[in-house]
Design a protein around this motif. Structure first.
Motif, PDB file in Angstrom:
ATOM      1  N   GLU A 193       3.324   3.473  -4.760  1.00 14.39           N
ATOM      2  CA  GLU A 193       3.754   2.797  -5.730  1.00 14.39           C
ATOM      3  C   GLU A 193       5.288   3.308  -5.536  1.00 14.39           C
ATOM      4  O   GLU A 193       5.650   4.471  -5.556  1.00 14.39           O
ATOM      5  CB  GLU A 193       3.645   3.151  -7.183  1.00 14.39           C
ATOM      6  CG  GLU A 193       2.199   2.395  -7.740  1.00 14.39           C
ATOM      7  CD  GLU A 193       1.956   2.357  -9.275  1.00 14.39           C
ATOM      8  OE1 GLU A 193       3.019   2.866 -10.073  1.00 14.39           O
ATOM      9  OE2 GLU A 193       1.118   1.843  -9.583  1.00 14.39           O
ATOM     10  N   CYS A 194       6.250   2.106  -5.224  1.00 14.76           N
ATOM     11  CA  CYS A 194       7.699   2.529  -4.957  1.00 14.76           C
ATOM     12  C   CYS A 194       8.538   2.297  -6.179  1.00 14.76           C
ATOM     13  O   CYS A 194       8.419   1.105  -6.804  1.00 14.76           O
ATOM     14  CB  CYS A 194       7.861   1.562  -3.765  1.00 14.76           C
ATOM     15  SG  CYS A 194       7.002   1.830  -2.323  1.00 14.76           S
ATOM     16  N   ALA A 195       9.446   2.984  -6.000  1.00 15.48           N
ATOM     17  CA  ALA A 195      10.557   2.851  -7.230  1.00 15.48           C
ATOM     18  C   ALA A 195      11.552   1.694  -6.997  1.00 15.48           C
ATOM     19  O   ALA A 195      11.747   1.052  -8.181  1.00 15.48           O
ATOM     20  CB  ALA A 195      11.551   4.320  -7.370  1.00 15.48           C
ATOM     21  N   ASP A 196      11.756   1.363  -5.719  1.00  8.22           N
ATOM     22  CA  ASP A 196      12.785   0.208  -5.566  1.00  8.22           C
ATOM     23  C   ASP A 196      12.480  -0.529  -4.382  1.00  8.22           C
ATOM     24  O   ASP A 196      11.675  -0.091  -3.563  1.00  8.22           O
ATOM     25  CB  ASP A 196      14.148   0.739  -5.697  1.00  8.22           C
ATOM     26  CG  ASP A 196      14.439   1.946  -4.741  1.00  8.22           C
ATOM     27  OD1 ASP A 196      13.904   1.979  -3.543  1.00  8.22           O
ATOM     28  OD2 ASP A 196      15.184   2.746  -4.909  1.00  8.22           O
TER      29      ASP A 196
ATOM     30  N   GLU B 224      12.646   1.305  -1.064  1.00  5.43           N
ATOM     31  CA  GLU B 224      11.580   2.366  -0.792  1.00  5.43           C
ATOM     32  C   GLU B 224      10.466   1.441  -0.203  1.00  5.43           C
ATOM     33  O   GLU B 224       9.921   1.806   0.926  1.00  5.43           O
ATOM     34  CB  GLU B 224      11.073   3.060  -1.719  1.00  5.43           C
ATOM     35  CG  GLU B 224       9.954   4.179  -1.504  1.00  5.43           C
ATOM     36  CD  GLU B 224       9.412   4.855  -2.772  1.00  5.43           C
ATOM     37  OE1 GLU B 224       9.073   6.027  -2.368  1.00  5.43           O
ATOM     38  OE2 GLU B 224       9.808   4.682  -3.665  1.00  5.43           O
TER      39      GLU B 224
ATOM     40  N   PRO C 248       5.494  -2.148  -5.593  1.00  3.24           N
ATOM     41  CA  PRO C 248       6.741  -1.833  -6.614  1.00  3.24           C
ATOM     42  C   PRO C 248       6.182  -1.051  -7.799  1.00  3.24           C
ATOM     43  O   PRO C 248       5.040  -1.850  -8.359  1.00  3.24           O
ATOM     44  CB  PRO C 248       7.488  -3.128  -6.740  1.00  3.24           C
ATOM     45  CG  PRO C 248       6.532  -4.406  -6.239  1.00  3.24           C
ATOM     46  CD  PRO C 248       5.565  -3.524  -5.424  1.00  3.24           C
ATOM     47  N   GLU C 249       6.944  -0.319  -8.398  1.00  2.00           N
ATOM     48  CA  GLU C 249       6.167   0.151  -9.754  1.00  2.00           C
ATOM     49  C   GLU C 249       6.084  -0.865 -10.801  1.00  2.00           C
ATOM     50  O   GLU C 249       5.204  -0.773 -11.743  1.00  2.00           O
ATOM     51  CB  GLU C 249       7.140   1.457 -10.070  1.00  2.00           C
ATOM     52  CG  GLU C 249       7.123   2.547  -9.366  1.00  2.00           C
ATOM     53  CD  GLU C 249       7.975   3.679  -9.776  1.00  2.00           C
ATOM     54  OE1 GLU C 249       8.820   3.364 -10.502  1.00  2.00           O
ATOM     55  OE2 GLU C 249       7.849   4.839  -9.206  1.00  2.00           O
ATOM     56  N   VAL C 250       6.988  -1.819 -10.556  1.00  2.00           N
ATOM     57  CA  VAL C 250       6.992  -2.918 -11.812  1.00  2.00           C
ATOM     58  C   VAL C 250       5.657  -3.840 -11.644  1.00  2.00           C
ATOM     59  O   VAL C 250       5.378  -4.334 -12.573  1.00  2.00           O
ATOM     60  CB  VAL C 250       8.181  -3.866 -11.684  1.00  2.00           C
ATOM     61  CG1 VAL C 250       8.303  -4.700 -10.396  1.00  2.00           C
ATOM     62  CG2 VAL C 250       8.458  -4.437 -12.813  1.00  2.00           C
TER      63      VAL C 250
ATOM     64  N   ARG D 237       2.855  -3.299 -14.379  1.00  5.88           N
ATOM     65  CA  ARG D 237       3.460  -3.749 -15.844  1.00  5.88           C
ATOM     66  C   ARG D 237       3.382  -5.094 -15.873  1.00  5.88           C
ATOM     67  O   ARG D 237       2.969  -5.734 -16.999  1.00  5.88           O
ATOM     68  CB  ARG D 237       4.740  -2.895 -15.962  1.00  5.88           C
ATOM     69  CG  ARG D 237       4.702  -1.632 -15.974  1.00  5.88           C
ATOM     70  CD  ARG D 237       6.070  -1.050 -16.775  1.00  5.88           C
ATOM     71  NE  ARG D 237       7.189  -1.487 -15.741  1.00  5.88           N
ATOM     72  CZ  ARG D 237       7.540  -0.426 -14.882  1.00  5.88           C
ATOM     73  NH1 ARG D 237       6.835   0.469 -14.581  1.00  5.88           N
ATOM     74  NH2 ARG D 237       8.771  -0.859 -13.896  1.00  5.88           N
TER      75      ARG D 237
ATOM     76  N   ALA E  33      10.254  -7.040  -5.240  1.00  2.00           N
ATOM     77  CA  ALA E  33      10.216  -6.714  -6.652  1.00  2.00           C
ATOM     78  C   ALA E  33      10.973  -7.470  -7.514  1.00  2.00           C
ATOM     79  O   ALA E  33      10.446  -8.173  -8.517  1.00  2.00           O
ATOM     80  CB  ALA E  33      10.531  -5.043  -6.889  1.00  2.00           C
TER      81      ALA E  33
END
Length: 158
Positions: A80-83, A86, A119-121, A124, A149
């Motif tokens: 899982e990537c923050a942005d 990444e 992506p971390e998003v 969600r 993302a």
């Protein structure tokens, strides 16, 4: 320390693969290298047979099995990537030298190890209580190879 780890099988290039993997993620390191105490079906005494390593806090092992292995797609290394930066960095590194994108954020690296660069998003968005939001994000994801993302968020918003 956890007694559970994932073991990745390599022909005879586990050391190269591990050095590459730990260069990509923070909090990564080699913990132990085991050299074969005697000849074995895949090689000679003294050669590296097993490497215990950590990728961003997760335990792994790399085994020099002496023959090529097919990983299939039933398991993968998911990051899982923050942005987007990444995502782009990891995607470029993992897909070079014979690696390739598959679909929906999945790829195979040059050793055939499957991975997901996400992506971390995304989790969600897919779990949004509004079914229209999650459906739009899911549909957008399915049209991508490398995930974007911002495009996923924009699709989710309609």
């Amino acid at each position: 320390m956890s007694k559970v780890s994932t073991c990745l099988w390599f022909n005879n290039d586990a050391e190269e693969a591990v050095a590459f993997y730990i260069s990509l993620l923070p909090n990564s390191r080699i913990d132990h290298i085991l050299h074969a105490p005697g000849p074995w079906p895949g090689g000679k005494a003294g050669e590296i047979i097993l490497i215990k390593f950590v990728l961003n806090g997760q335990n792994y092992q790399a085994l020099n099995g002496g023959t090529a292995a097919d990983y299939g797609t039933a398991a993968s290394i998911a990051v899982e990537c923050a942005d987007q930066a990444e995502i782009d960095r990891l995607w470029a590194a993992l897909s070079m030298n014979g690696g390739a994108g598959i679909a929906c954020g999945w790829l195979r690296d040059r050793w055939g190890v499957p991975g997901q660069i996400v992506p971390e998003v995304l989790p969600r968005l897919l779990a949004d209580p509004d079914p229209a939001v999650s459906s739009r994000a899911f549909t957008a994801m399915q049209s991508m190879i490398k995930l974007d993302a911002a495009a996923l968020q924009n699709a989710a918003l309609g």
